[in-house]
Design a protein around this motif. Sequence first.
Motif, PDB file in Angstrom:
ATOM      1  N   MET A 175      24.040  40.461  33.823  1.00 57.16           N
ATOM      2  CA  MET A 175      22.992  39.541  33.375  1.00 57.16           C
ATOM      3  C   MET A 175      21.905  39.470  34.439  1.00 57.16           C
ATOM      4  N   SER A 176      20.656  39.724  34.036  1.00 56.63           N
ATOM      5  CA  SER A 176      19.546  39.767  34.984  1.00 56.63           C
ATOM      6  C   SER A 176      18.704  38.502  34.951  1.00 56.63           C
ATOM      7  N   ARG A 177      19.281  37.416  34.404  1.00 48.42           N
ATOM      8  CA  ARG A 177      18.586  36.143  34.450  1.00 48.42           C
ATOM      9  C   ARG A 177      19.482  35.106  35.112  1.00 48.42           C
ATOM     10  N   GLY A 178      18.908  34.362  36.046  1.00 47.08           N
ATOM     11  CA  GLY A 178      19.634  33.296  36.719  1.00 47.08           C
ATOM     12  C   GLY A 178      19.068  31.943  36.356  1.00 47.08           C
ATOM     13  N   ARG A 179      19.481  30.946  37.063  1.00 40.66           N
ATOM     14  CA  ARG A 179      19.058  29.573  36.775  1.00 40.66           C
ATOM     15  C   ARG A 179      17.551  29.399  36.945  1.00 40.66           C
ATOM     16  N   ASN A 180      16.963  30.134  37.904  1.00 43.10           N
ATOM     17  CA  ASN A 180      15.540  29.957  38.204  1.00 43.10           C
ATOM     18  C   ASN A 180      14.644  31.063  37.639  1.00 43.10           C
ATOM     19  N   GLY A 181      15.193  31.864  36.735  1.00 39.26           N
ATOM     20  CA  GLY A 181      14.389  32.926  36.130  1.00 39.26           C
ATOM     21  C   GLY A 181      15.050  34.283  36.264  1.00 39.26           C
ATOM     22  N   LEU A 182      14.266  35.330  36.091  1.00 40.05           N
ATOM     23  CA  LEU A 182      14.793  36.689  36.171  1.00 40.05           C
ATOM     24  C   LEU A 182      15.197  37.037  37.598  1.00 40.05           C
ATOM     25  N   ARG A 183      16.298  37.739  37.725  1.00 35.51           N
ATOM     26  CA  ARG A 183      16.718  38.254  39.025  1.00 35.51           C
ATOM     27  C   ARG A 183      15.968  39.565  39.253  1.00 35.51           C
ATOM     28  N   LEU A 184      14.892  39.486  40.003  1.00 36.08           N
ATOM     29  CA  LEU A 184      13.961  40.602  40.112  1.00 36.08           C
ATOM     30  C   LEU A 184      14.605  41.888  40.610  1.00 36.08           C
ATOM     31  N   HIS A 185      15.556  41.787  41.522  1.00 37.87           N
ATOM     32  CA  HIS A 185      16.136  42.988  42.117  1.00 37.87           C
ATOM     33  C   HIS A 185      17.138  43.683  41.198  1.00 37.87           C
TER      34      HIS A 185
ATOM     35  N   TYR B 253      17.516  41.216  29.029  1.00 35.67           N
ATOM     36  CA  TYR B 253      17.013  41.074  30.402  1.00 35.67           C
ATOM     37  C   TYR B 253      17.355  42.296  31.249  1.00 35.67           C
ATOM     38  N   GLN B 254      16.814  43.440  30.879  1.00 35.72           N
ATOM     39  CA  GLN B 254      17.005  44.646  31.679  1.00 35.72           C
ATOM     40  C   GLN B 254      15.704  45.159  32.261  1.00 35.72           C
ATOM     41  N   TRP B 255      14.611  44.928  31.529  1.00 37.29           N
ATOM     42  CA  TRP B 255      13.354  45.566  31.870  1.00 37.29           C
ATOM     43  C   TRP B 255      12.270  44.569  32.290  1.00 37.29           C
ATOM     44  N   PHE B 256      11.330  45.081  33.073  1.00 39.15           N
ATOM     45  CA  PHE B 256      10.096  44.381  33.420  1.00 39.15           C
ATOM     46  C   PHE B 256       8.998  45.414  33.190  1.00 39.15           C
ATOM     47  N   VAL B 257       8.419  45.369  31.988  1.00 37.95           N
ATOM     48  CA  VAL B 257       7.463  46.394  31.567  1.00 37.95           C
ATOM     49  C   VAL B 257       6.047  45.847  31.682  1.00 37.95           C
ATOM     50  N   ILE B 258       5.232  46.519  32.497  1.00 37.34           N
ATOM     51  CA  ILE B 258       3.843  46.111  32.679  1.00 37.34           C
ATOM     52  C   ILE B 258       2.960  47.046  31.859  1.00 37.34           C
ATOM     53  N   LEU B 259       2.359  46.517  30.813  1.00 35.70           N
ATOM     54  CA  LEU B 259       1.476  47.323  29.966  1.00 35.70           C
ATOM     55  C   LEU B 259       0.135  47.529  30.665  1.00 35.70           C
ATOM     56  N   CYS B 260      -0.655  48.485  30.174  1.00 36.81           N
ATOM     57  CA  CYS B 260      -1.877  48.845  30.892  1.00 36.81           C
ATOM     58  C   CYS B 260      -2.926  47.734  30.896  1.00 36.81           C
ATOM     59  N   ASN B 261      -2.797  46.742  30.013  1.00 37.41           N
ATOM     60  CA  ASN B 261      -3.714  45.600  30.030  1.00 37.41           C
ATOM     61  C   ASN B 261      -3.214  44.472  30.920  1.00 37.41           C
TER      62      ASN B 261
ATOM     63  N   VAL C  10       3.051  41.606  30.479  1.00 42.85           N
ATOM     64  CA  VAL C  10       4.414  41.940  30.876  1.00 42.85           C
ATOM     65  C   VAL C  10       5.371  41.550  29.759  1.00 42.85           C
ATOM     66  N   THR C  11       6.223  42.481  29.369  1.00 40.89           N
ATOM     67  CA  THR C  11       7.261  42.193  28.386  1.00 40.89           C
ATOM     68  C   THR C  11       8.619  42.507  28.991  1.00 40.89           C
ATOM     69  N   HIS C  12       9.658  41.955  28.381  1.00 35.15           N
ATOM     70  CA  HIS C  12      11.014  42.094  28.925  1.00 35.15           C
ATOM     71  C   HIS C  12      11.773  43.246  28.308  1.00 35.15           C
ATOM     72  N   CYS C  13      11.139  44.001  27.393  1.00 36.63           N
ATOM     73  CA  CYS C  13      11.857  45.060  26.686  1.00 36.63           C
ATOM     74  C   CYS C  13      10.973  46.296  26.531  1.00 36.63           C
ATOM     75  N   CYS C  14      11.541  47.475  26.793  1.00 33.03           N
ATOM     76  CA  CYS C  14      10.768  48.713  26.673  1.00 33.03           C
ATOM     77  C   CYS C  14      10.502  49.080  25.220  1.00 33.03           C
ATOM     78  N   TYR C  15      11.141  48.401  24.258  1.00 31.54           N
ATOM     79  CA  TYR C  15      10.850  48.605  22.831  1.00 31.54           C
ATOM     80  C   TYR C  15       9.623  47.806  22.388  1.00 31.54           C
ATOM     81  N   ASP C  16       9.225  46.820  23.171  1.00 30.59           N
ATOM     82  CA  ASP C  16       8.148  45.922  22.771  1.00 30.59           C
ATOM     83  C   ASP C  16       6.798  46.561  23.079  1.00 30.59           C
ATOM     84  N   TYR C  17       6.467  47.612  22.341  1.00 29.37           N
ATOM     85  CA  TYR C  17       5.301  48.438  22.629  1.00 29.37           C
ATOM     86  C   TYR C  17       3.974  47.693  22.475  1.00 29.37           C
ATOM     87  N   ASP C  18       3.935  46.620  21.677  1.00 28.53           N
ATOM     88  CA  ASP C  18       2.699  45.854  21.502  1.00 28.53           C
ATOM     89  C   ASP C  18       2.648  44.606  22.376  1.00 28.53           C
TER      90      ASP C  18
END
Length: 314
Positions: free
Chosen positions: A1-11, A214-222, A225-233
């Motif tokens: 699980m990549s989410r903790g009490r205070n948010g995403l576990r970045l590492h 909670y596996q991904w941190f995807v930064i789109l070109c605009n 940021v989305t949490h899933c690599c399937y979330d193309y829009d």
Amino acid sequence: MSRGRNGLRLHSLKYMLELTSRCNLRCGMCPMDVLTRPFEDAPWDMVEDVARQMKDLGLKMRYLHEMGEPFLYKKLPEAIDLFPGVCVSTNATLLTEEWGRKILSSSLSKIRLCIDTLKPDVYPIVRKGGRFDAVVENIRRFLEMSKGKKITVEIQRMITTQTHDESVKDFREFFRLDKYPQAVVIQKTCEGLDTSEVTELHQAYYGCFQGTPYQWFVILCNGDVTHCCYDYDGTQKLGNVRESSIAEIASSPFLDTIEEGFRAHDFGKLPRCAECFKNPAAKPPLTDRIWRYAQAFPWKDPFRRLLNLPNGEN
């Protein structure tokens, strides 16, 4: 699980930066034709700022792509040098000798060449707009150019309903990889990125194919940021790196919306997740359950053989 009490576990997350949403192909498993956001490039100052933040936080960028073709980004070599150890995935249609020299002069440690199939009649279905012979020539030339260099060249084989009978051995023999110790064949599954329904390339899917939201941190070109690599829009947006820091985005209030949706199995506020969970049977087929468990294992190739069986029910 990549989410903790205070948010995403970045590492514990996998990071992806989309340099461009523009692409020169319209692949059979890709939703480019239904993309609602503009076709554009990531501003260079944003790319530099993301690199600075990640270095300060001790984070590592994994990929420099999401929806677009990275070789359309003019400052690709400079972007590579900002993210040590990053991988670039390309359809290899633009991998000319000139681009090959530029890439090999950068610090790139891994490149993925997505030819997907060795069948000339199937290739245009998978990689619409590409020329099979030209891509083969590009890959063979780059194998020669990269020989003896400190780079891993991955040649991608994609498991679809029309390529299930191909093998890693076929790819190794076709490209004579015994001559190129820097090259390996990797296998990927044609998944339900475009739709969870049956297509000419993949089976119907149901559920969270990533195994967890909670596996991904995807930064789109605009900058979104989305949490899933399937979330193309970017419909399930956590924030925008042009407006907030990575650390701030990791504590996005939208994480609670995701949590509530999965807990209640109500995806009304999660349109991308709703697509993945809309199987009419309202339960995951056996192969989807197996794949979810397979996410815990680093070696997934045996599980991939159970997916996208030709003329079969998965």
